[in-house]
Design an enzyme around this catalytic site. Sequence first.
Site, PDB file in Angstrom:
ATOM      1  N   LYS A 123       0.901  -1.185   0.279  1.00  0.00           N
ATOM      2  CA  LYS A 123       0.360   0.062  -0.211  1.00  0.00           C
ATOM      3  C   LYS A 123       1.245   1.476   0.394  1.00  0.00           C
ATOM      4  O   LYS A 123       0.642   2.436  -1.175  1.00  0.00           O
ATOM      5  CB  LYS A 123      -0.819  -0.045   0.856  1.00  0.00           C
ATOM      6  CG  LYS A 123      -1.911   1.559   0.673  1.00  0.00           C
ATOM      7  CD  LYS A 123      -2.496   1.084   2.074  1.00  0.00           C
ATOM      8  CE  LYS A 123      -1.128   2.526   2.977  1.00  0.00           C
ATOM      9  NZ  LYS A 123      -1.150   3.028   3.939  1.00  0.00           N
ATOM     10  N   ASP A 141      -6.579   1.013   1.191  1.00  0.00           N
ATOM     11  CA  ASP A 141      -5.748   1.751   2.912  1.00  0.00           C
ATOM     12  C   ASP A 141      -7.395   0.393   3.667  1.00  0.00           C
ATOM     13  O   ASP A 141      -8.344   0.432   2.524  1.00  0.00           O
ATOM     14  CB  ASP A 141      -5.834   2.980   3.635  1.00  0.00           C
ATOM     15  CG  ASP A 141      -7.067   3.440   3.191  1.00  0.00           C
ATOM     16  OD1 ASP A 141      -8.117   3.376   2.716  1.00  0.00           O
ATOM     17  OD2 ASP A 141      -6.796   4.180   3.984  1.00  0.00           O
TER      18      ASP A 141
END
Length: 221
Positions: A123, A141
Site C-alpha cells: 500500500k 487502505d
Amino acid sequence: MKIKLAERYKNVIALLNDANPTAETELQYRNPYELLVAVILSAQCTDKRINAITPQLFHRFPSAEDLAKASEEEILTYIKSVSYPNAKARNLSRMAQRLVEVYHSQVPSDTLELQTLAGVGRKTANVIASVIFKQAKMPVDTHVHRVSGRIGLTKDAKNVRQTEEQLMKNLKGYNIALLHHQLILHGRYICKARKPLCAECTLKTWCSYYEMTIKNDKKAL
Ligand code: SF4
C-alpha cells in the site's frame, strides 16, 4: 432495480468528482523523501497526528542522509506520540540507510523496489508511485476497502489485495489517483466504519449497502 457494475462506477465517480474534484492526501510533505517518511509513520495512525510531529522531525532530519546517520533512539524521541513508535523508529532508520546506500537518496519509482525499504508494504509503495510518480496505482487502505465494498464497487473482496484487483479491473479510463483520495476522504468523514452517515451521503442512489438497508427496513415494518 439491479444496477450494472459499469453504471455504478460511472455514477459514483461522477458524484465524487462533483463533491471533491481536488481530493489529495492530507499528509503534509515537501518532497518524495518527506512523503515516504510520513506514509510509513501513518500506518495505524491518523494523518492529523503525523502532521503534528513531522515539522520537528523534518527540521532535525531534512534529508535521507541525516535520517540514516541518526540513532533509532534519537528518531524515537521525535515520533513517541505515534502508534508503534519503536518499530517505526527502527524502520525509518533502516529505510533511510538503504535509500542512501542503494538508491543514492532518491526515492525509487518502482513499487517492487520501494517494497525493499523497511516499513514499506504494497500500500505504501502504491501511494508513493501514485502521488509522486503519477502511476496508475490504487493503494487500498481500510477506508478504500470498506467504502468500495459497501458501495458495491467490489464484491466479496476478502482482503485489500482483492479489493485492489477488482478496482483496477474496472477503473480503466478513470483518474485512479484522484479516486483513491476521494474514497479515503469519503470513508474518513462520511462512510465511517462504525456508523456511516447515509442520510447525508450523496452516493446513496448508487450504493448497494444503502439499498440493502432500505430493503431490510421495509421488511421490518
Ligand atoms: S450511502 Fe451510506 S454506506 Fe453508502 S457510501 Fe454513503 S455513507 Fe457509505
